[in-house]
Design a protein around this motif. Structure first.
Motif, PDB file in Angstrom:
ATOM      1  N   UNK A 268      16.892  13.052 -21.696  1.00 55.38           N
ATOM      2  CA  UNK A 268      17.037  12.658 -20.293  1.00 55.38           C
ATOM      3  C   UNK A 268      16.221  11.425 -19.966  1.00 55.38           C
ATOM      4  N   UNK A 269      15.951  10.608 -20.985  1.00 52.93           N
ATOM      5  CA  UNK A 269      15.298   9.331 -20.739  1.00 52.93           C
ATOM      6  C   UNK A 269      16.292   8.310 -20.216  1.00 52.93           C
ATOM      7  N   UNK A 270      15.909   7.056 -20.265  1.00 51.00           N
ATOM      8  CA  UNK A 270      16.755   6.010 -19.698  1.00 51.00           C
ATOM      9  C   UNK A 270      18.106   5.939 -20.397  1.00 51.00           C
ATOM     10  N   UNK A 271      18.114   5.923 -21.733  1.00 51.63           N
ATOM     11  CA  UNK A 271      19.376   5.828 -22.468  1.00 51.63           C
ATOM     12  C   UNK A 271      20.271   7.023 -22.160  1.00 51.63           C
ATOM     13  N   UNK A 272      19.680   8.212 -22.106  1.00 47.76           N
ATOM     14  CA  UNK A 272      20.465   9.407 -21.861  1.00 47.76           C
ATOM     15  C   UNK A 272      21.074   9.445 -20.476  1.00 47.76           C
ATOM     16  N   UNK A 273      20.302   9.068 -19.460  1.00 49.48           N
ATOM     17  CA  UNK A 273      20.835   9.122 -18.104  1.00 49.48           C
ATOM     18  C   UNK A 273      21.891   8.036 -17.878  1.00 49.48           C
ATOM     19  N   UNK A 274      21.702   6.868 -18.482  1.00 47.76           N
ATOM     20  CA  UNK A 274      22.730   5.842 -18.366  1.00 47.76           C
ATOM     21  C   UNK A 274      24.011   6.280 -19.074  1.00 47.76           C
TER      22      UNK A 274
ATOM     23  N   UNK B 202      25.803   8.673 -16.859  1.00 47.12           N
ATOM     24  CA  UNK B 202      26.491   7.995 -15.755  1.00 47.12           C
ATOM     25  C   UNK B 202      27.857   7.473 -16.191  1.00 47.12           C
ATOM     26  N   UNK B 203      27.928   6.832 -17.358  1.00 48.00           N
ATOM     27  CA  UNK B 203      29.215   6.269 -17.779  1.00 48.00           C
ATOM     28  C   UNK B 203      30.190   7.383 -18.152  1.00 48.00           C
TER      29      UNK B 203
ATOM     30  N   UNK C  62      24.972   1.722 -12.924  1.00 51.21           N
ATOM     31  CA  UNK C  62      24.443   2.366 -11.716  1.00 51.21           C
ATOM     32  C   UNK C  62      24.311   1.292 -10.637  1.00 51.21           C
ATOM     33  N   UNK C  63      25.393   0.988  -9.933  1.00 50.72           N
ATOM     34  CA  UNK C  63      25.336  -0.095  -8.932  1.00 50.72           C
ATOM     35  C   UNK C  63      24.228   0.132  -7.907  1.00 50.72           C
TER      36      UNK C  63
ATOM     37  N   UNK D 175      17.336   8.250 -12.909  1.00 48.37           N
ATOM     38  CA  UNK D 175      17.705   9.665 -12.986  1.00 48.37           C
ATOM     39  C   UNK D 175      18.156  10.187 -11.627  1.00 48.37           C
ATOM     40  N   UNK D 176      17.435   9.836 -10.565  1.00 42.56           N
ATOM     41  CA  UNK D 176      17.808  10.297  -9.232  1.00 42.56           C
ATOM     42  C   UNK D 176      19.186   9.779  -8.835  1.00 42.56           C
ATOM     43  N   UNK D 177      19.473   8.518  -9.177  1.00 39.43           N
ATOM     44  CA  UNK D 177      20.779   7.944  -8.834  1.00 39.43           C
ATOM     45  C   UNK D 177      21.895   8.622  -9.613  1.00 39.43           C
ATOM     46  N   UNK D 178      21.677   8.857 -10.895  1.00 37.77           N
ATOM     47  CA  UNK D 178      22.729   9.464 -11.726  1.00 37.77           C
ATOM     48  C   UNK D 178      22.982  10.910 -11.315  1.00 37.77           C
ATOM     49  N   UNK D 179      21.932  11.631 -10.941  1.00 41.08           N
ATOM     50  CA  UNK D 179      22.100  13.034 -10.571  1.00 41.08           C
ATOM     51  C   UNK D 179      22.765  13.211  -9.216  1.00 41.08           C
ATOM     52  N   UNK D 180      23.004  12.122  -8.499  1.00 39.08           N
ATOM     53  CA  UNK D 180      23.818  12.203  -7.292  1.00 39.08           C
ATOM     54  C   UNK D 180      25.282  12.486  -7.639  1.00 39.08           C
ATOM     55  N   UNK D 181      25.644  12.235  -8.882  1.00 44.23           N
ATOM     56  CA  UNK D 181      27.009  12.496  -9.333  1.00 44.23           C
ATOM     57  C   UNK D 181      27.175  14.000  -9.548  1.00 44.23           C
TER      58      UNK D 181
END
Length: 465
Positions: free
Chosen positions: A10-16, A19-20, A68-69, A121-127
């Motif tokens: 759940x680091x940067x690579x994982x959360x990005x 998102x995709x 993540x716009x 992470x907060x932005x991606x978990x909005x999905x």
């Protein structure tokens, strides 16, 4: 049809990556991480480099914005700083002080790594399709031909979590090579180049009046047959300076406060020590040593299973002194997104191999830049400079000397270090001409400070340096 993707890490690579996958229409995206993730921008246990300086370069930020716009605006709203490479940095290179220019150049964002990770992470978990589960991935399920999921260890023992696609984004500590061997896929080549870099960092309160002082760095010198030693003062959120020192094997920074200050003052220019001698420390000195360059050549494997993608540090890690890791993670996730769009789904034949090969290209570019310098330090393990390395080194030194007074040469260096262009930018005709012509201006005898900045520095200096 219901489809599930599992992301390990759940680091940067994982959360990005999550998102995709969600944007590509995957019904359920499960992100696994063994750590309990903080509920704010705080240091996490599984990221030892998190306490040290991280730079989010233009190229990486652009890729993150595609995924993540608005992430850049979120970071700035949370206190990140936007720094111009052309005018907002005081940099002493191995060839001397670099000029600052009033002309426009690429920018980077500076903040703590914890803020970057938390914001993304907060932005991606909005999905609604993405969830994070605290669990340890201990292996892959499936066969040498196709990965079918992840074996997970929990309080009640081990269980299998099925997936149409598995993404290993578990970082520097990845177990991907033994996991593949368990499936019958062996022979993956791994290379390690270790300069022995030790990072030591401490956080300070920004002194009153110094809020606009530029990012300041004294770079390591790999050309003098001695250990590399460097230091940086970087503005971060919360009206703080993150001060990071780095030393290769034989030149490591100490972990005590007095030694930390002495280390900065003993560099070729004492400016970092002069600045922090009059600043209030907010933390102890934190030291970490997991800094080696490690490349898993998974993309060269003769056989690769469907349903398995590897991204970020799990594919290649770099000496963090060069500020490449976050950008490379974003580039890899962008490759995943583009290939998913072309393929139409996570279980498309050949998708995993295409993503792996596409993600390897930015890894190779970053590896060449990091290792090309690290092999020059005398106590580096895992590689020595060859003829090609020495030729590139000679050209790079000439370009850096020219950049002290040539905007064309400086622009080429900024474009490459900001990761908005590949290293071949250094060999464009205008850049080559600038390198051959050299600097039209005399070398600077000291840092290019404005009168107001000099007053701030003199006011803070408690060393008499």
């Amino acid at each position: 049809m219901s489809r599930r993707a599992v992301v390990v890490g759940a680091g940067l690579a994982g959360m990005l990556a999550a998102a995709v996958l969600a944007d590509a229409g995957v019904t359920e995206v499960v992100v696994l991480d063994r750590d309990e993730l903080p509920d704010g921008p705080r240091q996490r246990r599984g990221l030892p480099q998190g306490r040290h300086a991280h730079l989010l370069m233009t190229g990486g930020l652009t890729a993150m914005e595609e995924i993540v716009p608005g992430v850049g605006k979120r970071l700035l709203a949370a206190g990140a700083h936007e720094i111009s490479l052309s005018s907002g940095v005081l940099a002493r290179s191995p060839e001397g002080w670099l000029r600052r220019w009033r002309r426009e150049g690429p920018v980077m964002l500076t903040c703590t790594r914890a803020l970057v990770d938390w914001t993304v992470r907060a932005a991606v978990l909005e999905h609604p399709r993405v969830e994070v589960r605290r669990a340890a991935a201990v292996g892959l399920t499936g066969s040498a031909g196709r990965v079918r999921g992840v074996r997970v260890s929990g309080p009640d023992g081990e269980a299998d979590l099925d997936a149409d696609l598995v993404v290993d984004a578990s970082g520097r500590g990845t177990r991907i090579v033994p996991w593949l061997e368990e499936l019958g896929l062996s022979g993956v080549r791994t290379r390690t180049v270790d300069s022995g870099l030790v990072n030591a960092s401490r956080v300070y309160r920004v002194p009153a009046g110094a809020e606009r002082f530029p990012l300041t760095i004294v770079q390591a010198d790999p050309y003098v047959s001695r250990p590399g030693r460097s230091a940086m003062v970087m503005p971060v959120e919360g009206d703080r300076w993150l001060v990071s020192c780095g030393g290769t094997r034989g030149g490591e920074p100490p972990a005590d406060a007095e030694g930390f200050l002495r280390y900065t003052l003993d560099l070729p220019d004492p400016i970092v020590g002069r600045l922090i001698s009059g600043a209030e420390p907010l933390t102890d000195v934190h030291v970490s040593r997991s800094t080696s360059n490690v490349r898993h050549y998974l993309d060269k494997a003769p056989h690769w299973p469907e349903g398995l993608v590897v991204l970020g540090d799990a594919l290649g890690t770099f000496n963090p002194a060069y500020g490449q890791g976050m950008s490379v993670a974003a580039f890899g996730a962008r490759v995943l997104g583009r290939e998913l769009e072309r393929a139409g789904g996570p279980d498309a034949p050949g998708l995993a191999r295409r993503v792996l090969q596409g993600a390897a290209r930015p890894v190779d570019a970053a590896w060449a830049m990091a290792v090309g310098q690290d092999v020059l330090y005398p106590a580096t393990r895992g590689g020595r400079p060859g003829i090609a390395d020495r030729a590139v080194t000679a050209y790079t030194r000439r370009m850096t000397r020219a950049a002290a007074g040539s905007f064309a040469a400086a622009s080429a260096i900024w474009d490459v270090t900001s990761m908005r262009t590949p290293p071949t930018r250094m060999f464009h005709p205008a850049a080559v001409l600038a390198a051959l012509t050299g600097s039209p201006l005399p070398a600077l005898s000291g840092p290019p400070l404005t009168p107001a900045e000099r007053e701030v520095l003199d006011g803070l200096d408690r060393t008499g340096a």
